[in-house]
Design an enzyme around this catalytic site. Sequence first.
Site, PDB file in Angstrom:
ATOM      1  N   LEU A 194      -2.984  -1.488   4.074  1.00 48.01           N
ATOM      2  CA  LEU A 194      -2.294  -2.296   5.061  1.00 48.01           C
ATOM      3  C   LEU A 194      -2.076  -1.324   6.116  1.00 48.01           C
ATOM      4  O   LEU A 194      -2.273  -1.738   7.306  1.00 48.01           O
ATOM      5  CB  LEU A 194      -0.880  -2.389   4.473  1.00 48.01           C
ATOM      6  CG  LEU A 194       0.348  -2.981   5.457  1.00 48.01           C
ATOM      7  CD1 LEU A 194      -0.137  -4.238   6.033  1.00 48.01           C
ATOM      8  CD2 LEU A 194       1.682  -2.879   4.901  1.00 48.01           C
ATOM      9  N   GLY A 246       3.709   1.972   2.432  1.00 44.00           N
ATOM     10  CA  GLY A 246       3.068   3.210   1.873  1.00 44.00           C
ATOM     11  C   GLY A 246       1.503   2.829   1.541  1.00 44.00           C
ATOM     12  O   GLY A 246       0.681   3.455   1.038  1.00 44.00           O
ATOM     13  N   ASP A 247       1.372   1.535   1.675  1.00 42.52           N
ATOM     14  CA  ASP A 247      -0.062   0.869   1.216  1.00 42.52           C
ATOM     15  C   ASP A 247      -1.154   1.445   2.256  1.00 42.52           C
ATOM     16  O   ASP A 247      -1.005   1.037   3.515  1.00 42.52           O
ATOM     17  CB  ASP A 247       0.060  -0.667   1.202  1.00 42.52           C
ATOM     18  CG  ASP A 247      -1.401  -1.231   0.730  1.00 42.52           C
ATOM     19  OD1 ASP A 247      -1.762  -1.355  -0.468  1.00 42.52           O
ATOM     20  OD2 ASP A 247      -2.274  -1.616   1.525  1.00 42.52           O
ATOM     21  N   THR A 248      -2.287   1.919   1.696  1.00 45.87           N
ATOM     22  CA  THR A 248      -3.250   2.493   2.756  1.00 45.87           C
ATOM     23  C   THR A 248      -3.717   1.439   3.191  1.00 45.87           C
ATOM     24  O   THR A 248      -4.373   1.488   4.379  1.00 45.87           O
ATOM     25  CB  THR A 248      -4.279   3.380   2.037  1.00 45.87           C
ATOM     26  OG1 THR A 248      -4.720   3.060   0.808  1.00 45.87           O
ATOM     27  CG2 THR A 248      -3.459   4.664   1.591  1.00 45.87           C
TER      28      THR A 248
END
Length: 321
Positions: free
Chosen positions: A253, A249-251
């Site tokens: 990434l 969910g890391d934006t």
Amino acid sequence: MDKLYISSPANFSFSECTWYLDRGYDDCGHRVRNGRLLKALRVGGKDLLVEIGEGVGGLDVTMLHGRADERTRELLAAYVREWLDMDRDLTPFYTLLQRDKRLAYMCEEYKGLRLVGIVDVFEALAWSIIGQQINLPFAFMLKRRLVEKYGTSIIYNGEVFYLFPSCEVLAAASVEDLRLMQFSRSKAAYLIRLAEAFAKGELSREKLMALPDRESRLQALMKMKGIGVWTANYCLMKSLRDPSGIPHGDTGLMTALTKHKIIKERTELSKIDRFFSRYKGWESYLVFYFWRSLSEKPERAIGPAPEAGGRINSHFPGARP
DNA sequence: CGCCAGGAGTGGA
DNA sequence: TCCACTCATGGC
């Protein structure tokens, strides 16, 4: 002056690490100046201020504040090795990167960059809660306000160096106090509850590491309100040194995966899984290198050193209507 | 003004 | 289980 020396492993670049630490954000946890890294830290119950510089074949660590007995010296050396992840052989990781044409450049470009960690688990979790869903400049500003209000400090040559607040102190803060610093109500509550959990010993590095595997560690972390999949994995990769933490969910990434043409849309979750499956045991490192790729290496502005005293007067917002 | 930031909880289908 | 909504505010 108390000094110690830490020999560098192969594929270790101090300058890559300090570049990451000084990549343009206002991080109050350390300072980089003239190629040297300054940090206030606590080991074995002692507050130290250390300066780390590059020596011949290793790092020279100078204690600017705090006197160190033999045990403290050992703990300090262990801290630095842990912080900069110096006890790891990156060769297998670079072999994997070489196999992908889109990523092979990283081996040269970021050669020797280590997964710079957050040694203290409480700090790692607190920081990741602060950083949820807001842009990084704002997140670093919130952290600075928190640290300057609740953290302890060391003054050296008229300059202030802060240590991250202890869980005991933060546990005694109120939601209203943090609201004044522009924390959201829920974030403030998460932070205080987290601090209580650490203060009471319900949560600790020891308890987490005593669990059998990373799945159970993730579950234990996610039982806390405010810690979801992203935060739990962030903690695993940055503090518990799990090699396979992926902050789903890391934006950042997602942005990096798109830039490297590994995915086209952020919804292609199975594609991401398949991609990461080629990096078993090095997922955390790959994520970290992706984050690194989001910061361009600029011609650093050559300006005067920041005035002594540092930024001790952060702007606080006035009362809102 | 609108949308996005190194998300997570809640409530309703 | 899977949305939609909400929280907060800065940066662009």
